[in-house]
Design a protein around this motif. Structure first.
Motif, PDB file in Angstrom:
ATOM      1  N   SER A 244       0.827  -1.211   0.000  1.00 38.41           N
ATOM      2  CA  SER A 244       0.000   0.000   0.000  1.00 38.41           C
ATOM      3  C   SER A 244       0.857   1.255   0.000  1.00 38.41           C
ATOM      4  CB  SER A 244      -0.930   0.000   1.224  1.00 38.41           C
ATOM      5  OG  SER A 244      -1.931  -0.990   1.117  1.00 38.41           O
TER       6      SER A 244
ATOM      7  N   THR B 193      -7.815   5.074   6.949  1.00 34.79           N
ATOM      8  CA  THR B 193      -9.095   5.309   6.276  1.00 34.79           C
ATOM      9  C   THR B 193      -9.812   6.525   6.866  1.00 34.79           C
ATOM     10  OG1 THR B 193      -9.324   2.931   5.885  1.00 34.79           O
ATOM     11  CG2 THR B 193     -11.304   4.280   5.637  1.00 34.79           C
TER      12      THR B 193
ATOM     13  N   ARG C 255      -8.912   6.395   1.265  1.00 36.12           N
ATOM     14  CA  ARG C 255      -9.947   5.395   1.021  1.00 36.12           C
ATOM     15  C   ARG C 255      -9.417   4.004   1.333  1.00 36.12           C
ATOM     16  NH1 ARG C 255     -14.688   8.316  -0.005  1.00 36.12           N
ATOM     17  NH2 ARG C 255     -14.137  10.141  -1.266  1.00 36.12           N
ATOM     18  N   ASP C 256     -10.353   3.060   1.434  1.00 36.50           N
ATOM     19  CA  ASP C 256      -9.934   1.666   1.588  1.00 36.50           C
ATOM     20  C   ASP C 256     -10.880   0.767   0.803  1.00 36.50           C
ATOM     21  OD1 ASP C 256     -12.052   2.079   3.589  1.00 36.50           O
ATOM     22  OD2 ASP C 256     -11.583   0.034   4.204  1.00 36.50           O
ATOM     23  N   GLN C 257     -10.364  -0.390   0.394  1.00 34.28           N
ATOM     24  CA  GLN C 257     -11.153  -1.420  -0.257  1.00 34.28           C
ATOM     25  C   GLN C 257     -10.448  -2.751  -0.032  1.00 34.28           C
ATOM     26  OE1 GLN C 257      -9.858   0.008  -4.571  1.00 34.28           O
ATOM     27  NE2 GLN C 257     -10.945  -1.926  -4.708  1.00 34.28           N
TER      28      GLN C 257
ATOM     29  N   ASN D 118      -7.207  -5.804   3.222  1.00 29.74           N
ATOM     30  CA  ASN D 118      -7.552  -4.395   3.233  1.00 29.74           C
ATOM     31  C   ASN D 118      -6.476  -3.596   2.505  1.00 29.74           C
ATOM     32  OD1 ASN D 118      -9.934  -4.684   4.666  1.00 29.74           O
ATOM     33  ND2 ASN D 118      -8.943  -4.465   6.654  1.00 29.74           N
TER      34      ASN D 118
ATOM     35  N   PHE E  95      -5.343   0.423   1.172  1.00 29.40           N
ATOM     36  CA  PHE E  95      -5.534   1.834   1.476  1.00 29.40           C
ATOM     37  C   PHE E  95      -4.871   2.674   0.390  1.00 29.40           C
ATOM     38  CE2 PHE E  95      -5.396  -0.780   5.222  1.00 29.40           C
ATOM     39  CZ  PHE E  95      -6.512  -0.390   5.941  1.00 29.40           C
TER      40      PHE E  95
ATOM     41  N   CYS F 272      -5.157   6.854  -1.916  1.00 31.34           N
ATOM     42  CA  CYS F 272      -5.739   8.168  -2.125  1.00 31.34           C
ATOM     43  C   CYS F 272      -6.263   8.218  -3.550  1.00 31.34           C
ATOM     44  CB  CYS F 272      -4.701   9.270  -1.895  1.00 31.34           C
ATOM     45  SG  CYS F 272      -5.337  10.919  -2.309  1.00 31.34           S
TER      46      CYS F 272
END
Length: 271
Positions: free
Chosen positions: A175, A242, A254-256, A262, A264, A266
């Motif tokens: 990330s 987040t 943001r996260d998904q 998970n 993380f 921008c």
């Protein structure tokens, strides 16, 4: 889980105290780790002189004049040097008694770690033989990632976390590297240019080197070889943030979920 920087921090912390030392004996209190510690491990290691410590991916290789011990810290394992007579705590599963008088002690509450022995080349061991490039080596660059990505529709984040391509880029550092490179983690791997992959390879090297310099990420279960936690978590840009403002643009992080992990990022700074 201890990732590459944590294992490298452990290696660097332990190497000056272990290399050149003789293991007088070993005490295995709990053999039921991720893979059982073999019954005659103590016989293999007793009297062996430690030649050098090497890290391969997230494995710590202890090369001796008799063979090689392969440690994996699992999800909660740690290696520390303690004085003889130090009280044995719950989950202190293994001690190596060194000729210096110190004990190398393995602590692992979850018992997902491992201690294996091989008399052959450890790089040929089943656990290591199919590993990809070391991210901090000269062999790893944008060309490595570009070549591996051709024809792949998977998200780029899962590509760089594939240990058959490049080792040791765990969830946190994937990330952070993608943020530094300005690449969205869900972008299809096959659609990224060679130039952007070079930027990503450079970012991976920078993030991992910085983490190692800072002593590894502070994780609840990890303790470094010197008994001190790492401090890289204080410098994270997106991981675990987040809803907090991006450190570059101020918009919310943001996260998904990608690959059941998970993720993380921008939305503004990563494209």
């Amino acid at each position: 889980m201890p990732e590459l920087p944590e294992v490298e921090t452990t290696r660097r912390g332990l190497a000056p105290h272990l290399e050149g030392r003789v293991v007088r004996s070993a005490q295995v209190r709990q053999r039921s780790l991720r893979w059982p510690v073999e019954a005659d491990f103590e016989r293999h290691i007793a009297g062996a002189r430690i030649l050098r410590l090497q890290r391969r991916a997230k494995y710590l290789l202890v090369h001796t004049d008799r063979g090689c011990a392969i440690w994996h810290l699992g999800m909660s394992g740690s290696l520390r040097l303690v004085e003889a007579g130090t009280e044995v705590r719950k989950h202190d599963h293994i001690d190596w008694v060194l000729d210096s008088g110190l004990h190398l002690r393995y602590h692992d509450p979850r018992r997902f770690g491992a201690l294996l022995w091989t008399g052959a080349d450890p790089e040929a061991h089943d656990l290591l033989a199919h590993l990809g490039s070391e991210p901090l080596s000269e062999d790893f660059n944008g060309d490595t990632l570009f070549a591996a990505s051709r024809g792949r529709r998977q998200p780029v984040k899962t590509l760089i976390m594939d240990g058959r391509i490049v080792v040791g880029v765990g969830n946190i550092y994937a990330s952070e590297s993608l943020f530094l490179a300005g690449i969205r983690p869900d972008r299809p791997a096959g659609g990224i240019s060679r130039v952007r992959y070079q930027r990503l390879a450079d970012a991976i090297k920078q993030v991992l080197a910085s983490a190692i310099e800072q002593g590894g990420t502070t994780l609840r279960d990890f303790v470094g070889g010197d008994g001190q936690p790492g401090y890289f978590a204080q410098r994270l840009n997106v991981y675990g943030r987040t809803g907090e403002p991006c450190r570059q643009c101020g918009r919310p992080v943001r996260d998904q979920v990608l690959g059941q992990r998970n993720t993380f990022f921008c939305r503004h700074c990563q494209r």
